[in-house]
Design a protein around this motif. Structure first.
Motif, PDB file in Angstrom:
ATOM      1  N   GLN A 131       0.824  -1.209   0.000  1.00 40.32           N
ATOM      2  CA  GLN A 131       0.000   0.000   0.000  1.00 40.32           C
ATOM      3  C   GLN A 131       0.860   1.261   0.000  1.00 40.32           C
ATOM      4  O   GLN A 131       0.483   2.291  -0.575  1.00 40.32           O
ATOM      5  CB  GLN A 131      -0.918   0.001   1.231  1.00 40.32           C
ATOM      6  N   ALA A 132       2.047   1.161   0.604  1.00 39.63           N
ATOM      7  CA  ALA A 132       2.939   2.322   0.692  1.00 39.63           C
ATOM      8  C   ALA A 132       3.529   2.708  -0.661  1.00 39.63           C
ATOM      9  O   ALA A 132       4.072   3.806  -0.816  1.00 39.63           O
ATOM     10  CB  ALA A 132       4.061   2.036   1.682  1.00 39.63           C
ATOM     11  N   MET A 133       3.417   1.827  -1.661  1.00 41.57           N
ATOM     12  CA  MET A 133       3.878   2.184  -3.000  1.00 41.57           C
ATOM     13  C   MET A 133       2.981   3.241  -3.626  1.00 41.57           C
ATOM     14  O   MET A 133       3.415   4.038  -4.456  1.00 41.57           O
ATOM     15  CB  MET A 133       3.896   0.944  -3.903  1.00 41.57           C
ATOM     16  N   LEU A 134       1.714   3.234  -3.254  1.00 43.26           N
ATOM     17  CA  LEU A 134       0.721   4.100  -3.884  1.00 43.26           C
ATOM     18  C   LEU A 134       0.330   5.299  -3.045  1.00 43.26           C
ATOM     19  O   LEU A 134      -0.171   6.293  -3.575  1.00 43.26           O
ATOM     20  CB  LEU A 134      -0.534   3.286  -4.228  1.00 43.26           C
ATOM     21  N   GLU A 135       0.512   5.200  -1.751  1.00 42.84           N
ATOM     22  CA  GLU A 135       0.161   6.328  -0.883  1.00 42.84           C
ATOM     23  C   GLU A 135       1.138   6.398   0.278  1.00 42.84           C
ATOM     24  O   GLU A 135       1.723   5.386   0.672  1.00 42.84           O
ATOM     25  CB  GLU A 135      -1.278   6.196  -0.363  1.00 42.84           C
TER      26      GLU A 135
END
Length: 300
Positions: A106-110
């Motif tokens: 999820q940290a790749m996108l936000e």
């Protein structure tokens, strides 16, 4: 830790951009371009350390180890990007090079910026990834002080994995006790503290070098040709034909037929053409040479 944040090179104000909000578009991009030109020169200053890291990674991968990147925020995303590009570029097993970012996929996108503050999460992610002796982990942190990365490097050292630190500040905390420390001093950012700018560009340059140079020495390249390219779409199938043409001097139609006979494997096609061997014998010679095309061709 927090009290000296302002002393980090990556957190200082850049005198050249102090009136940034008053500049025209052309003035802003001109200034950014001028600052970006400093990045390659800063990387040049640490080439010996980068080369040392390449040699360590190469030894580990040849012995069956794996390469892991650990980072948070921009640093983590750049590690994931570099790892993701190795299989299509060099034909590697996806498990050989892996990028792990604080906060997960999820940290790749936000932005999940709080994840970087957990040293314990760094320990847990290293254990979860199954890092073991013989593997290499690169801890990436522009500031050189990210707790998540410190935790990851600590855990890697505890299991006797090789460790490399990559930062954009001199004398970073993450370099303590690592096997190789790479510190690219790019100076203050155009937007104060925004390390996705010069620091991000410097990090990308170094990661490009680490994997590219390692893969060249592992035989994933013949001359400067990307012989392990995975031809999974039309563009890449055309590229594969042109690689065979460039590597052998034959024409397009001949390369197309040779690749068909070789089952689409650029390496086998080049060995077949250079040695005159049929596909089965060329494949076997390539296997004996550890999939290194030049060695397979020159085998006596």
């Amino acid at each position: 830790m927090g009290e000296n944040l302002h002393q980090l090179h990556t957190e200082m104000r850049n005198a050249a951009s102090e009136r940034l909000d008053q500049m025209s578009a052309v003035e802003i991009v001109t200034l950014m371009n001028q600052e970006d030109q400093k990045v390659a020169l800063a990387v040049q200053q640490v080439l010996p350390a980068i080369a040392e890291a390449v040699e360590l990674i190469e030894r580990a991968l040849k012995a069956g180890g794996r390469l892991f990147y650990f980072g948070a925020g921009t640093s983590g995303r750049l590690g994931v990007l570099d790892a993701a590009e190795c299989p299509p570029t060099f034909g590697t097993d996806p498990a050989m090079v892996r990028g792990i970012i604080a906060g997960g996929a999820q940290a790749m996108l936000e932005a999940i910026e709080g994840a970087e503050d957990s040293q314990q999460l760094g320990h847990e992610d290293v254990r979860r990834a199954g890092v073991k002796q013989g593997d290499v982990i690169v801890g990436i942190a522009a500031s050189g002080r990210t707790p998540y990365v410190i935790g990851a490097l600590e855990e890697a050292k505890a299991v006797h994995a090789w460790t490399i630190s990559l930062s954009c500040n001199p004398d970073p905390n993450i370099s303590q006790g690592v096997d190789v420390s790479i510190n690219i001093v790019v100076g203050p950012e155009v937007v104060t503290g925004s390390t996705r700018l010069k620091a991000g560009s410097a990090t990308k340059m170094v990661l490009n070098m680490l994997t590219t140079a390692s893969m060249v020495h592992l035989g994933k390249v013949y001359g400067n040709l990307m012989i392990n390219v995975q031809a999974t779409n039309w563009k890449l199938r055309e590229r594969a034909k042109h690689i065979v043409m460039q590597g052998t001097g034959i024409n397009y139609l001949e390369a197309e037929k040779l690749l068909l006979d070789a089952g689409g494997d650029v390496r086998v096609a080049i060995v077949m053409q250079k040695t005159g061997l049929p596909v089965a014998e060329a494949s076997e010679r390539l296997r004996r040479a550890g999939n290194r095309v030049r060695e397979a061709i020159e085998e006596t």
